[in-house]
Structures are given as structure tokens and as C-alpha cells.
Write an enzyme that holds these catalytic residues in place. Structure first.
Site, short mmCIF file in Angstrom:
data_model
loop_
_atom_site.label_atom_id
_atom_site.label_comp_id
_atom_site.label_asym_id
_atom_site.label_seq_id
_atom_site.Cartn_x
_atom_site.Cartn_y
_atom_site.Cartn_z
NE ARG A 1 6.63 1.40 42.88
CZ ARG A 1 7.79 1.74 42.30
NH1 ARG A 1 7.98 1.54 41.01
NH2 ARG A 1 8.76 2.28 43.02
CB SER B 1 6.07 2.54 49.39
OG SER B 1 7.45 2.70 49.57
CD GLU C 1 3.89 1.26 45.77
OE1 GLU C 1 4.70 0.35 46.02
OE2 GLU C 1 4.21 2.45 45.66
#
Length: 299
Positions: A174, A224, A294
């Protein structure tokens, strides 16, 4: 901002003043942006960046808004949305696809399927733009952009064009070099492999079925909510702490998948942040694991 608007008029590109960012994020949350502009090319992006720097105006680039939480008080900035006006996808070589940053990841996956190219199936169903997927090295079901992405074109902070290739992209979980370098991705190149069209479609359909079965796609969210802690799964940790269904205002931990904080109706940015803090503190208290968001928060 008046000079930015004049540039929009010169380019004949759309713009909006004091428009809610809830219209431009998948979370459907956020106050007004001072100005929103829709460039139609990398050249226009370059000109907007140059002018914003000259006028000392904060400029924020946004794609599909799928990993973004905007503050309730809004953004005193010019938001540049790379969307349908910068969404070209084309075949460069038999196994190489070029996509402009504003193209949707869904469209890119379908283009790969049409050309019998395999390697992007994991991305089918991720609700982001190509630029955003490259920026955060999006991934799912054991695949990630790192597996196929080998070059990005960009506009730097001075408005100059450039690119990064291979290891210089610094693709990690990420993360990419673009988190730190201040450049705006305008296009990306992906190297895939020739495959069987029916097998590619079957895999895409399987992943989409799994998403629909396990993820709360019927509610606004940013996907998410937390990064995966090493050796664990954020959703499982949250569920083990009996936080499924936990709500703060209009924000709620999904009862379908605890890794998702959803907008259950009228959620504010503060609701989401407070609920995420509760999840993080509770998991750390009970499991000794730190959860890191995130989702990118923009003020």
C-alpha cells in the site's frame, strides 16, 4: 482562485466552486472544496500545477475518491479530479497496456480481458482509478499492482513532465514513491501475459463473487479501513474484539466484514475517525497489535 478559473475557461474544462466533496468520494463524506477542476490532459495538469505554485494555491489531485476521507469542514484548496476526461486505455504492444490516471480500474481489467491478457484479475472489483491504484499499490487476493506495473508518467511539483520505472517506483505494501515525492501520476504502463480469455473471465467472475459475498458493497465506504498488520488480518482482530456492528454516529463497523467501516447514513468524518480510534485502541488493548489506517484523510 480566479486565475485558476480563467485557466479552466481557456481550456474549456469543467470546474465547480464550493462543491461538496461527498459527491467525489466513495465514502460520501466531506465538506466543500473551494474549487474543483477537471483537466482533460497531462498538459493541462502541468499548467494547473504551474499556476497553483505561482499563486501559492494548495492543489490536491484526486481520482475516484475510493481511498479518501475528507474533513467535515472541507478543503481550502483547488481539487483537481482526474476522471473521465483523462481515461484513455490503449494497447502499446501485444502484452503492454497504457492507461491514463483517470481510467477506472474496472475498465482497465475489462480491457485486459478483451485482449486476452492475464495478470490483472485480482484488481477486478477494486473501486478506484488507475492513478490511485498505482499511487497506493492496490492489491487483493494475492495480487498487487507491483506485479504488473513497470512505469508511471507524472507531473512534478514544478509542472514538469517525468516518469519513474521499475525499482524507482518503490512499490511496497500500500505504498509507492508517489506518497513522498509530491508528483501527480498521469499515466501508467502495465506488462501482462497472454492468456486464455475464458480462464481470465472465470477468475475475474470468481473474485467479484467473493467480494459481493464478503464485503459490504451496498454501503458507502473507502474499502478496507486498516492496513493488514504483519502476521494478522485487521478484520479478524476487530471481530475478535467484538466490535462488529459498533457505531459512532452514522459510522459503523460492518457486520458483514469487520475490516470495513461504512457510512450507515449521514456519517461525518469525525464519526469515522472516532470509530477508527476506538477500534485501534481496543485491538491494541486486547491483542497488543497496532492498527494503521489505510484510508487517507484530507483536511
Amino acid at each position: 482562485m480566479e486565475n485558476i478559473i480563467e485557466l479552466c475557461k481557456k481550456f474549456k474544462c469543467a470546474y465547480a466552486e464550493n462543491e461538496s466533496m461527498s459527491l467525489h468520494t466513495t465514502f460520501k463524506i466531506g465538506g466543500n472544496a473551494r474549487l474543483i477542476v477537471y483537466p482533460q490532459s497531462a498538459l493541462q495538469v502541468s499548467e494547473f500545477v504551474r499556476l497553483a505554485k505561482k499563486e501559492n494555491i494548495r492543489l490536491i489531485a484526486v481520482g475516484n475518491g475510493s481511498n479518501l476521507l475528507v474533513a467535515d469542514e472541507g478543503i481550502d484548496a483547488c481539487v483537481m479530479i482526474l476522471g473521465k476526461d483523462m481515461a484513455e486505455i490503449r494497447l502499446e504492444k501485444d502484452d503492454v497496456i497504457f492507461a491514463e490516471a483517470g481510467a477506472k480500474l474496472q475498465s482497465l481489467c475489462r480491457f485486459a480481458l478483451e485482449n486476452s491478457l492475464t495478470g490483472l484479475e485480482f484488481a477486478y472489483g477494486i473501486p478506484g482509478s488507475c492513478g490511485g491504484a498505482a499511487f497506493m499499490n492496490a492489491g487483493a487476493y494475492g495480487g498487487e499492482m507491483k506485479d504488473v506495473l513497470f512505469k508511471c508518467e507524472h507531473i512534478d511539483e514544478n509542472g514538469d513532465t517525468g516518469f519513474l520505472c521499475g525499482d524507482d517506483l518503490k512499490l511496497a505494501y500500500r505504498h509507492s514513491a508517489y506518497y513522498d515525492n509530491g508528483c501527480i501520476i498521469t499515466g501508467l504502463y502495465l506488462k501482462l501475459k497472454k492468456g486464455n480469455k475464458q480462464e481470465i473471465k472465470s477468475k475475474m467472475d470468481d473474485f467479484m463473487s467473493r467480494r459481493k459475498a464478503k464485503q459490504p458493497l451496498e454501503f458507502p465506504s473507502a474499502g478496507s479501513t486498516f492496513k493488514r498488520p504483519e502476521g494478522y488480518f485487521a478484520g479478524a482482530l476487530i471481530e475478535e474484539c467484538n466490535l462488529k456492528g459498533k457505531a459512532v454516529g452514522g459510522a459503523k463497523v460492518s457486520e458483514k466484514h469487520a475490516g470495513f467501516v461504512i457510512n450507515n447514513g449521514g456519517a461525518t468524518c469525525r464519526d469515522v475517525l472516532d470509530l477508527c480510534q476506538i477500534c485501534s485502541d481496543t485491538v491494541y488493548s486486547q491483542k497488543g497489535v497496532r492498527l494503521e489506517m489505510e484510508i487517507r484523510v484530507t483536511k
